[in-house]
Design an enzyme around this catalytic site. Structure first.
Site, PDB file in Angstrom:
ATOM      1  N   GLY A  27      -2.684   1.097  -5.315  1.00 48.11           N
ATOM      2  CA  GLY A  27      -2.037   1.566  -4.482  1.00 48.11           C
ATOM      3  C   GLY A  27      -1.115   2.451  -4.618  1.00 48.11           C
ATOM      4  N   VAL A  28       0.395   2.301  -3.810  1.00 48.02           N
ATOM      5  CA  VAL A  28       1.340   3.212  -3.950  1.00 48.02           C
ATOM      6  C   VAL A  28       1.887   3.483  -5.285  1.00 48.02           C
ATOM      7  CG1 VAL A  28       3.227   1.805  -3.374  1.00 48.02           C
ATOM      8  CG2 VAL A  28       3.220   4.249  -2.647  1.00 48.02           C
ATOM      9  N   ASP A  29       1.724   2.222  -5.859  1.00 47.93           N
ATOM     10  CA  ASP A  29       2.341   2.346  -7.476  1.00 47.93           C
ATOM     11  C   ASP A  29       1.442   3.273  -8.197  1.00 47.93           C
ATOM     12  OD1 ASP A  29       2.779  -0.606  -9.942  1.00 47.93           O
ATOM     13  OD2 ASP A  29       3.631   1.521  -9.727  1.00 47.93           O
TER      14      ASP A  29
ATOM     15  N   GLY B 237       0.182  -4.018   1.321  1.00 49.20           N
ATOM     16  CA  GLY B 237      -1.275  -3.908   1.142  1.00 49.20           C
ATOM     17  C   GLY B 237      -1.791  -4.934   0.306  1.00 49.20           C
TER      18      GLY B 237
ATOM     19  N   TYR C 158      -0.433  -7.106  -1.494  1.00 46.97           N
ATOM     20  CA  TYR C 158       0.307  -8.399  -1.458  1.00 46.97           C
ATOM     21  C   TYR C 158       0.419  -9.130  -0.160  1.00 46.97           C
ATOM     22  CZ  TYR C 158       2.535  -7.694  -5.983  1.00 46.97           C
ATOM     23  OH  TYR C 158       2.635  -7.385  -7.344  1.00 46.97           O
TER      24      TYR C 158
HETATM   25  N1  APR Z   1       1.998   6.968   0.170  1.00 45.66           N
HETATM   26  C1  APR Z   1       2.524   6.155   1.164  1.00 45.66           C
HETATM   27  N2  APR Z   1       2.194   4.859   1.046  1.00 45.66           N
HETATM   28  C2  APR Z   1       1.015   4.508   0.524  1.00 45.66           C
HETATM   29  C3  APR Z   1       0.357   5.231  -0.550  1.00 45.66           C
HETATM   30  C4  APR Z   1       0.865   6.698  -0.504  1.00 45.66           C
HETATM   31  N3  APR Z   1       0.489   7.235  -1.368  1.00 45.66           N
HETATM   32  N4  APR Z   1      -0.639   4.466  -0.964  1.00 45.66           N
HETATM   33  C5  APR Z   1      -0.695   3.211  -0.583  1.00 45.66           C
HETATM   34  N5  APR Z   1       0.382   3.140   0.395  1.00 45.66           N
HETATM   35  C6  APR Z   1       0.649   2.043   1.449  1.00 45.66           C
HETATM   36  C7  APR Z   1      -0.323   1.157   1.590  1.00 45.66           C
HETATM   37  O1  APR Z   1      -1.225   1.607   2.784  1.00 45.66           O
HETATM   38  C8  APR Z   1       0.423  -0.223   2.001  1.00 45.66           C
HETATM   39  O2  APR Z   1       0.806  -0.091   3.392  1.00 45.66           O
HETATM   40  O3  APR Z   1       1.576   1.133   0.748  1.00 45.66           O
HETATM   41  C9  APR Z   1       1.661   0.162   1.168  1.00 45.66           C
HETATM   42  C10 APR Z   1       1.900  -1.000   0.339  1.00 45.66           C
HETATM   43  O4  APR Z   1       0.764  -1.250  -0.432  1.00 45.66           O
HETATM   44  P1  APR Z   1       0.408  -1.646  -2.030  1.00 45.66           P
HETATM   45  O5  APR Z   1       0.532  -0.308  -2.696  1.00 45.66           O
HETATM   46  O6  APR Z   1      -0.686  -2.410  -2.133  1.00 45.66           O
HETATM   47  O7  APR Z   1       1.600  -2.561  -2.373  1.00 45.66           O
HETATM   48  P2  APR Z   1       2.094  -4.111  -2.185  1.00 45.66           P
HETATM   49  O8  APR Z   1       1.130  -4.495  -0.904  1.00 45.66           O
HETATM   50  O9  APR Z   1       3.369  -3.975  -2.162  1.00 45.66           O
HETATM   51  O10 APR Z   1       1.305  -4.602  -3.556  1.00 45.66           O
HETATM   52  C11 APR Z   1       1.913  -4.277  -4.623  1.00 45.66           C
HETATM   53  O11 APR Z   1      -0.071  -3.623  -5.753  1.00 45.66           O
HETATM   54  O12 APR Z   1      -0.450  -1.418  -6.482  1.00 45.66           O
HETATM   55  C12 APR Z   1      -0.279  -2.747  -6.960  1.00 45.66           C
HETATM   56  O13 APR Z   1       1.085  -2.518  -8.952  1.00 45.66           O
HETATM   57  C13 APR Z   1       1.141  -2.961  -7.664  1.00 45.66           C
HETATM   58  O14 APR Z   1       0.865  -5.203  -8.136  1.00 45.66           O
HETATM   59  C14 APR Z   1       1.434  -4.286  -7.315  1.00 45.66           C
HETATM   60  C15 APR Z   1       0.786  -4.467  -5.894  1.00 45.66           C
END
Ligand code: APR
Length: 177
Positions: A38-40, A125, A127
């Site tokens: 994801g965004v991480d 996302g 989570y």
């Molecule tokens: N820019 C902006 N928003 C983004 C991007 C980006 N490049 N990539 C993804 N997103 C959005 C997703 O569409 C979602 O709406 O960020 C939001 C958060 O989704 P996730 O990245 O899956 O984060 P989260 O649900 O908090 O889960 C965190 O996921 O990636 C792993 O290491 C992370 O274990 C942790 C978990």
């Protein structure tokens, strides 16, 4: 003395958060702070390997807490890593922990004297947090913080798709009434 503090401005944008040239962007991280999907994953890829090397020195991060790192190769000066709650139905402090992610990140930015910050939809996302509830927590927590904001002036809620942007805009307009 007149209060010259400008009000905190909250805007919804649809963007890739790694492209934003702001004082700070917030990362939806996990407890290890060692990257993920994801965004991480996007932030670690864009920031480069120095970010992971730096995160290895931070000793992880608890849910609802936030830690600051440089932005390295990102256009943003800093990254604020926060760990959102995994959704388990809403009876395990998820709302309080999600609000804490926004509040702790804003406080950290304020302590650093930053003027602008962008949040992704934390926990929406992998989570699995329900989008409407998460959007409402984001908007109300940011608005509640504005009274104590001094250096912070611009807060962006970043949607990564049209559905989230529309939902965030609807939530913001309902809150403004
Ligand atoms: N820019 C902006 N928003 C983004 C991007 C980006 N490049 N990539 C993804 N997103 C959005 C997703 O569409 C979602 O709406 O960020 C939001 C958060 O989704 P996730 O990245 O899956 O984060 P989260 O649900 O908090 O889960 C965190 O996921 O990636 C792993 O290491 C992370 O274990 C942790 C978990």
């Amino acid at each position: 003395m007149t209060n010259t503090r400008k009000p905190l401005e909250l805007q919804i944008i649809e963007a890739d958060i790694t492209h934003l040239q702001l004082d700070a962007i917030v990362n939806a991280a996990n407890h290890s702070l060692l990257g993920g999907g994801g965004v991480d994953g996007a932030i670690h890829r864009a920031a480069g390997p120095e970010l992971l090397a730096h995160c290895k020195t931070l000793g992880g991060c608890a849910t609802g807490q936030a830690k600051l790192t440089p932005g390295f190769r990102l256009p943003a000066r800093f990254i604020i890593h926060t760990v959102g709650p995994v959704w388990h139905g809403g009876h395990q402090q998820e709302p309080e922990l999600l609000a804490s992610c926004y509040r702790q990140s804003l406080q950290l930015a304020e302590q650093q004297g930053l003027h602008s910050i962008a949040f992704p939809a934390i926990s929406c996302g992998v989570y699995g947090y329900p989008l409407e509830q998460a959007a409402r927590i984001a908007v109300t927590t940011i608005h509640a913080f504005s009274r104590q904001a001094h250096s912070l002036r611009q807060v962006y809620l970043v949607a990564f798709d049209d559905r989230m942007r529309t939902l965030l805009e609807k939530t913001l307009s309902e809150h403004a009434r």
